[in-house]
Design a protein around this motif. Structure first.
Motif, PDB file in Angstrom:
ATOM      1  N   LEU A 129       0.823  -1.208   0.000  1.00 47.52           N
ATOM      2  CA  LEU A 129       0.000   0.000   0.000  1.00 47.52           C
ATOM      3  C   LEU A 129       0.856   1.257   0.000  1.00 47.52           C
ATOM      4  CD1 LEU A 129      -2.921   1.259   0.400  1.00 47.52           C
ATOM      5  CD2 LEU A 129      -2.063   1.707   2.687  1.00 47.52           C
ATOM      6  N   LEU A 130       1.859   1.294   0.876  1.00 49.51           N
ATOM      7  CA  LEU A 130       2.708   2.487   0.937  1.00 49.51           C
ATOM      8  C   LEU A 130       3.392   2.710  -0.411  1.00 49.51           C
ATOM      9  CD1 LEU A 130       4.466   2.452   4.434  1.00 49.51           C
ATOM     10  CD2 LEU A 130       2.544   3.815   3.685  1.00 49.51           C
ATOM     11  N   ALA A 189       0.830   3.982  -2.905  1.00 47.86           N
ATOM     12  CA  ALA A 189       0.471   5.379  -2.627  1.00 47.86           C
ATOM     13  C   ALA A 189       1.590   6.311  -3.061  1.00 47.86           C
ATOM     14  CB  ALA A 189       0.166   5.562  -1.139  1.00 47.86           C
ATOM     15  N   LYS A 190       2.816   5.920  -2.723  1.00 53.28           N
ATOM     16  CA  LYS A 190       3.965   6.741  -3.106  1.00 53.28           C
ATOM     17  C   LYS A 190       4.060   6.819  -4.631  1.00 53.28           C
ATOM     18  CE  LYS A 190       7.554   9.120  -2.906  1.00 53.28           C
ATOM     19  NZ  LYS A 190       7.493  10.462  -2.347  1.00 53.28           N
ATOM     20  N   GLY A 218       1.766   9.301  -5.909  1.00 44.95           N
ATOM     21  CA  GLY A 218       2.098  10.680  -5.574  1.00 44.95           C
ATOM     22  C   GLY A 218       3.425  11.142  -6.153  1.00 44.95           C
ATOM     23  N   SER A 260      -0.026  13.184 -10.741  1.00 49.64           N
ATOM     24  CA  SER A 260       0.813  14.041  -9.899  1.00 49.64           C
ATOM     25  C   SER A 260       1.595  15.048 -10.727  1.00 49.64           C
ATOM     26  CB  SER A 260       1.801  13.195  -9.115  1.00 49.64           C
ATOM     27  OG  SER A 260       1.110  12.390  -8.223  1.00 49.64           O
ATOM     28  N   VAL A 293      -6.459  16.877  -7.608  1.00 53.58           N
ATOM     29  CA  VAL A 293      -6.153  16.508  -6.223  1.00 53.58           C
ATOM     30  C   VAL A 293      -7.284  15.661  -5.661  1.00 53.58           C
ATOM     31  CG1 VAL A 293      -6.030  17.440  -3.874  1.00 53.58           C
ATOM     32  CG2 VAL A 293      -4.601  18.410  -5.672  1.00 53.58           C
ATOM     33  N   ALA A 327      -7.049  12.200  -7.183  1.00 56.27           N
ATOM     34  CA  ALA A 327      -5.962  11.423  -6.573  1.00 56.27           C
ATOM     35  C   ALA A 327      -6.354  10.959  -5.180  1.00 56.27           C
ATOM     36  CB  ALA A 327      -4.681  12.258  -6.514  1.00 56.27           C
ATOM     37  N   THR A 328      -7.026  11.842  -4.446  1.00 51.68           N
ATOM     38  CA  THR A 328      -7.458  11.491  -3.099  1.00 51.68           C
ATOM     39  C   THR A 328      -8.435  10.330  -3.132  1.00 51.68           C
ATOM     40  OG1 THR A 328      -7.204  13.804  -2.495  1.00 51.68           O
ATOM     41  CG2 THR A 328      -8.454  12.417  -0.989  1.00 51.68           C
ATOM     42  N   SER A 350      -6.684   7.088  -3.896  1.00 55.46           N
ATOM     43  CA  SER A 350      -5.891   6.555  -2.794  1.00 55.46           C
ATOM     44  C   SER A 350      -6.795   6.055  -1.668  1.00 55.46           C
ATOM     45  CB  SER A 350      -4.906   7.602  -2.281  1.00 55.46           C
ATOM     46  OG  SER A 350      -5.604   8.710  -1.793  1.00 55.46           O
ATOM     47  N   LEU A 351      -7.938   6.710  -1.487  1.00 53.99           N
ATOM     48  CA  LEU A 351      -8.857   6.221  -0.453  1.00 53.99           C
ATOM     49  C   LEU A 351      -9.361   4.827  -0.804  1.00 53.99           C
ATOM     50  CD1 LEU A 351     -10.989   9.269   0.718  1.00 53.99           C
ATOM     51  CD2 LEU A 351      -9.235   8.004   1.952  1.00 53.99           C
ATOM     52  N   LEU A 380      -6.660   2.412  -0.146  1.00 55.02           N
ATOM     53  CA  LEU A 380      -6.515   2.272   1.298  1.00 55.02           C
ATOM     54  C   LEU A 380      -7.568   1.337   1.865  1.00 55.02           C
ATOM     55  CD1 LEU A 380      -4.606   3.681   3.202  1.00 55.02           C
ATOM     56  CD2 LEU A 380      -6.382   5.313   3.709  1.00 55.02           C
ATOM     57  N   MET A 381      -8.804   1.541   1.429  1.00 56.46           N
ATOM     58  CA  MET A 381      -9.889   0.724   1.956  1.00 56.46           C
ATOM     59  C   MET A 381      -9.701  -0.730   1.550  1.00 56.46           C
ATOM     60  SD  MET A 381     -12.729   3.581   1.959  1.00 56.46           S
ATOM     61  CE  MET A 381     -14.004   2.885   0.967  1.00 56.46           C
ATOM     62  N   SER A 431      -6.846  -2.171   1.021  1.00 57.34           N
ATOM     63  CA  SER A 431      -5.759  -2.768   1.798  1.00 57.34           C
ATOM     64  C   SER A 431      -6.207  -3.037   3.229  1.00 57.34           C
ATOM     65  CB  SER A 431      -4.528  -1.861   1.778  1.00 57.34           C
ATOM     66  OG  SER A 431      -4.645  -0.863   2.752  1.00 57.34           O
ATOM     67  N   GLU A 432      -7.026  -2.141   3.768  1.00 59.56           N
ATOM     68  CA  GLU A 432      -7.539  -2.367   5.122  1.00 59.56           C
ATOM     69  C   GLU A 432      -8.348  -3.651   5.167  1.00 59.56           C
ATOM     70  OE1 GLU A 432      -7.070  -0.662   7.875  1.00 59.56           O
ATOM     71  OE2 GLU A 432      -5.838   0.816   6.856  1.00 59.56           O
ATOM     72  N   LEU A 485       1.408  11.432   1.332  1.00 63.44           N
ATOM     73  CA  LEU A 485       2.174  10.477   0.538  1.00 63.44           C
ATOM     74  C   LEU A 485       1.681  10.474  -0.899  1.00 63.44           C
ATOM     75  CD1 LEU A 485       4.342   8.410   1.229  1.00 63.44           C
ATOM     76  CD2 LEU A 485       2.556   6.718   1.492  1.00 63.44           C
ATOM     77  N   VAL A 486       0.379  10.632  -1.054  1.00 65.18           N
ATOM     78  CA  VAL A 486      -0.256  10.471  -2.357  1.00 65.18           C
ATOM     79  C   VAL A 486      -0.194  11.750  -3.186  1.00 65.18           C
ATOM     80  CG1 VAL A 486      -2.410   9.879  -3.494  1.00 65.18           C
ATOM     81  CG2 VAL A 486      -1.839   8.819  -1.321  1.00 65.18           C
ATOM     82  N   PRO A 520       1.285  15.379  -4.612  1.00 64.93           N
ATOM     83  CA  PRO A 520       2.599  15.992  -4.840  1.00 64.93           C
ATOM     84  C   PRO A 520       2.930  16.909  -3.663  1.00 64.93           C
ATOM     85  CG  PRO A 520       1.177  16.257  -6.755  1.00 64.93           C
ATOM     86  CD  PRO A 520       0.332  15.683  -5.661  1.00 64.93           C
TER      87      PRO A 520
END
Ligand SMILES: Nc1ncnc2c1ncn2[C@@H]1O[C@H](COP(=O)(O)OP(=O)(O)OP(=O)(O)O)[C@@H](O)[C@H]1O
Ligand SMILES: Nc1ncnc2c1ncn2[C@@H]1O[C@H](COP(=O)(O)OP(=O)(O)OP(=O)(O)O)[C@@H](O)[C@H]1O
Ligand SMILES: [Mg+2]
Ligand SMILES: [Mg+2]
Lengths: 240, 224, 231, 231, 224
Positions: C155-156, C159-160, C163, C183, C203, C206-207, C210-211, C214-215, C217-218, D56-57, D59
């Motif tokens: 996940l990290l 996400a990276k 971004g 990005s 933005v 992208a958010t 990533s959400l 994230l969900m 991966s959770e 992280l996500v 820029p």
């Protein structure tokens, strides 16, 4: 050169050109079958990428030094390089500032203007706008007083934001940027002779596709001139 | 036949063992902290002795001088640990089948059914170790070691947390394994009755040393 | 506001492709490196460890230049790969994926390593006694027990990768449709005064992406840990 | 080559100060957030999780811009802090530390959270039966058992703080001696044709600092885990 | 006096228990998987029953209807777990002192010395749990629960992995605790002799239910 069918012209352009160049390209593509795509980033990165064989057909740098850098490596066509656009350097303040109509000369009292705050500028070692700012302050004999008060931003746009948010009471940016940001006002203009001419050189690269020629010509046309002027640039060299 | 002649230092504890286990089942008997687990860890290959050699049925498993140390997974020695050590991410079925998979053995349905019935774990097949009681975990651990078809068994207090009824099922099975299949075992236990029943030889360990003669007296003295 | 322009779709599609490919290629290498760092002692371990962390410590531009000089057409590795296998990174989306993978790598390795270090070795020993050789023990015990760490690291890294733009833009430039990720597009938009509204749109996109990641991966992590705790 | 100029010393000193302060302030908050995410179920948990990962996500420029909008003189939080406590971030090294802390935060939270999730709850239960209330149980059991994760998270955050400049430069610009960290200086140098040699010097310095930090963290982590495994 | 009247479902397992333990020491006796650990977990507060109430010496520890559930750390009930559960990051000394610190008790040097001697763990004080043998861990766990000065003890097969000599030290101590200090205990064990010696009441659990009359017959049937 003969107009080839439906080529994609890849332009490497300084990020600060985005608004004006996007508008010019739109106009160009209305009349031509060729497609123009632009990769915008810092002139430094673009120059080094061209040096590493990037597929750029045309390079628009925000200053002369990076154009010279690729020219020295024989990566551009010296016959098709031109100083296309110019800009002016202005002093700005937040829109609700009491400052206005400042005459910028050697008698300027910077400490009074900032009253303890900072002067937002672009990086004076690296970013073209910052280099011009530094040259201007030096020419006017203000550098030693200005330097400790500077807040050097990554680029003009960031310097603009610092003034727009009133973090800094004044800043020095290009007039093109100042005009586009409603939260700041121009309080003074640097005399043209206080710094080297602000120049955006354009050049066709050595390996450019044939279709690039027409685009290069267009950039110097009256039609393009009108667009650049509309965005606040001075057009230094048009027609051919 | 198992021949052991080793030295090992763990912190301040010093273990010195030298014995031949000629009989099928050898019991290790001794106080808590005497070195029983340490000793069978070395036979299993989980801990390397500082010095000495271990030979099982003619095969040198360990020889410090000749720099031989057969890796654990090639020793084919089943180990029922004192603390279970089931695979937490696998259900009981897969825990039991693990050894068979790893060793590429065919499924022996009869033995499987028999062992499950003997351990009374047939109903637990789909549970994970975290959903088992202490004794259930221990029984699955016994089943897991038996089902890998080892050539020898190390049993570290395998029945300690089991009730008498369970013990009464499992002990006879181990006896049959000893007598019919001739399976060698090292059997650690504190229970005198258990030891007397299953083991032909009793090794008495005290403070890291094998006592010279494991007489009935010694046993009674310990099992006061 | 939210009908997307074709260019935005292109940037989204490209970002996802770049981030997914970067993460998928980084994962096997990340597992191996994490395992080496967690379990083995070897000459040059500190060096490997330092190398892995370097993209985190240096400004992305530096990493990007380094990639440009090494994996560019004229760089030694880039030249070799092009001549031998016909693989080209320079100014392609594959190069963007490479840059994102390199930048995300330290973030992937650490959690995996952490998870591997926290595994009870006694369970692995038990696998050995049951006949599992080191490879199968790794696959059947070490890997599944590190699953929470693997999910976190993935996940990290993802996400990276979403971004990242500093190294990417320096290495493969910012060409719409080829190397311009979300990005990079956001970055470009922040460079001009008129770009704020368009930047904000991106933005938000992208958010949202990533959400969702994230969900997901959770959810996976929850299932993985629920297993061990027997719920 | 390696007698450093006064400016270089200044940048090094500042980078260390910024990174250390950022990490130290991020740590307590990171512990709390990691604990909440690892152990509690509450309304808005997904939101908190998303928020933590956002730097992280996005820029870094965007994060820097958000910081400017929020913590700047005219930003709601910045205004409040200035009026109430006289705390100003603008153009101060404290602002750089804030930016670095925010950027490093997701990297700190994940490993800590991972470590907390992998703790055997039964050990915590045992602490409760011995009379430990939730707070003391956290301090005496949960925290020490998460130590490897805390060390890893702290290291990642510190490394990121050393390398960060995108958000920092946008938020507090680039003032030598006040906000110009090594990374910002390197970035500046990469923007001028003649800057490569000087940039390389700083890259080497940054690499050495991070290697030292890395070795320190390895040493601490080794001691922490050695303890549990009883070596 | 301990009054228990609870229901609890764990997966497919259903536990229903209703009893009063008026005597000081009550033994829980029953097959592996019968529900002994689950039951004492509820008395300790680690697992909440689905229904019912638990009252200790007049204090309601749990009452589902009245939504009372005294948190574990306020119950002051010492628990010796089936699997030790020592703090892996603390040495033996700190494991033993943990309860005293948390409860803010003064150091009782005499009790301390006495318990250490009885458990024979005086030499282990600076070790960590990973450096202990199985039985040593168990003894430290017993010491840890005793040293917190509980008002009641839950003992889940506390002596299972100990040798006879150790048992012979510990059992009399527990008897004295029962008789002199009047400490109530719930004592899980599979060992008939142990149970007969320490417990006044024997509760026989089978399959999640308390059997009506724990007669000697039932006991003998189980402990075959
Ligand atoms: N989380 C769970 N999910 C499903 N079943 C469970 C769970 N926990 C325990 N059980 C079952 O509940 C029953 C009682 O378990 P418990 O641990 O109380 O047994 P016990 O009497 O202590 O046995 P032992 O003597 O083996 O320790 C067992 O059959 C067990 O499999
Ligand atoms: N890593 C270690 N460091 C120091 N001492 C150790 C270590 N491991 C074991 N010991 C000590 O070695 C001795 C033997 O331990 P071992 O586990 O073999 O005992 P055991 O006979 O199996 O006892 P039990 O019946 O209690 O399980 C013990 O005194 C123990 O404290
Ligand atoms: Mg043992
Ligand atoms: Mg139990």
């Amino acid at each position: 050169p003969a107009q080839a069918q439906n080529q994609t012209i890849t332009v490497f352009a300084a990020a600060s050109m985005k608004d004006a160049l996007d508008a010019a390209d739109k106009a160009y593509m209305q009349d031509h079958k060729d497609k123009v795509v632009v990769s915008y980033t810092a002139s430094s990165a673009l120059a080094k990428q061209i040096e590493q064989g990037a597929p750029a057909d045309l390079f628009i740098s925000a200053d002369v030094q990076w154009m010279d850098y690729v020219a020295k490596a024989k990566l551009i066509d010296p016959g098709r390089r031109v100083n296309l656009l110019g800009n002016t350097l202005v002093m700005i303040a937040p829109d609700d500032s009491k400052l206005s109509n400042i005459k910028i000369d050697s008698s300027l009292d910077l400490a009074k203007l900032t009253s303890g705050g900072r002067i937002a500028v672009a990086d004076t070692k690296a970013v073209p706008a910052g280099l011009y700012t530094k040259a201007a302050f030096e020419k006017l004999g203000l550098w030693s007083k200005a330097e400790p008060q500077l807040a050097q931003a990554e680029n003009v746009r960031a310097a603009l934001a610092l003034v727009a948010r009133a973090e800094a009471p004044i800043g020095v940016v290009y007039s093109t940027d100042a005009k586009a940001e409603p939260k700041v006002k121009i309080v003074g203009t640097f005399p043209a002779n206080s710094h080297p001419a602000i120049i955006y050189p354009v050049a066709v690269t050595a390996k450019a596709k044939p279709a690039t020629g027409a685009y290069y010509d267009f950039l110097r046309s009256d039609k393009a001139k009108a667009i650049f002027t509309q965005y606040g640039f001075a057009v230094l060299n048009s027609g051919s | 036949m198992l021949t052991v002649d080793i030295d090992k230092t763990l912190g301040t504890f010093r273990l010195t063992a030298q014995f031949e286990a000629a009989d099928r089942v050898t019991a290790l008997f001794g106080q808590s902290g005497a070195g029983k687990t340490s000793l069978i860890n070395m036979v299993g290959g989980l801990v390397a002795p500082d010095r000495g050699r271990i030979v099982l049925d003619g095969e040198v498993l360990f020889d410090a001088a000749r720099r031989i140390n057969v890796p654990v997974h090639r020793r084919r020695i089943g180990y029922v640990f004192q603390e279970g050590r089931l695979f937490p991410h696998l259900d009981v079925r897969r825990n039991l089948d693990y050894g068979r998979w790893m060793r590429g053995l065919a499924h022996d349905a009869q033995a499987h059914t028999h062992i499950l019935a003997m351990l009374d774990i047939g109903d637990l097949m789909d549970r994970r170790p975290a959903q088992l009681s202490g004794g259930e975990r221990q029984r699955v651990a016994i089943g897991r070691a038996l089902l890998m078809q080892p050539r020898m068994l190390l049993l570290d207090e395998p029945l300690a947390s089991l009730d008498a009824a369970r013990k009464a099922e499992i002990l006879p099975y181990l006896e049959r394994l000893r007598d019919d299949a001739g399976m060698p075992m090292l059997y650690v236990s504190h229970d005198r009755a258990e030891v007397a029943r299953i083991a032909q030889t009793i090794l008495h360990i005290a403070d890291g040393r094998i006592m010279p003669r494991p007489t009935a007296d010694a046993l009674f003295a310990v099992d006061a | 506001m939210f009908s997307l322009t074709p260019e935005e779709w292109m940037a989204i599609e490209l970002s996802l492709r770049v981030a997914i490919v970067a993460t998928l290629f980084a994962l096997p290498l990340g597992l191996v490196v994490a395992y080496l760092l967690a379990r083995k002692d070897f000459w040059g371990k500190a060096l490997l460890d330092g190398l892995v962390h370097l993209p985190l410590v240096l400004p992305p531009v530096v990493t990007g230049y380094f990639l440009l000089l090494t994996f560019g057409r004229r760089g030694p590795v880039g030249h070799f790969l092009e001549q031998t296998f016909g693989i080209v990174f320079a100014f392609r989306w594959t190069g963007a994926a490479l840059a994102c993978g390199v930048m995300g790598f330290p973030l992937m390795v650490r959690p995996i390593r952490l998870a591997m270090e926290s595994i009870d070795r006694k369970i692995e020993d038990a696998a050995s006694t049951l006949g599992a050789d080191p490879f199968w023990r790794f696959v059947t015990v070490t890997l599944p027990l590190s699953l929470p760490g693997i999910i976190a690291g993935t996940l990290l890294c993802f996400a990276k990768a979403l971004g990242e733009f500093g190294a990417t833009i320096t290495f493969v430039s910012n060409i719409p449709g080829e190397t311009q990720t979300i990005s990079a597009a956001i970055y470009t938009l922040t460079q001009v005064p008129s770009g704020d509204a368009a930047a904000l749109r991106l933005v938000i996109i992208a958010t949202i992406i990533s959400l969702i990641a994230l969900m997901l991966s959770e959810f996976l992590a929850r299932r993985a840990t629920a297993r061990f705790h027997g719920l």
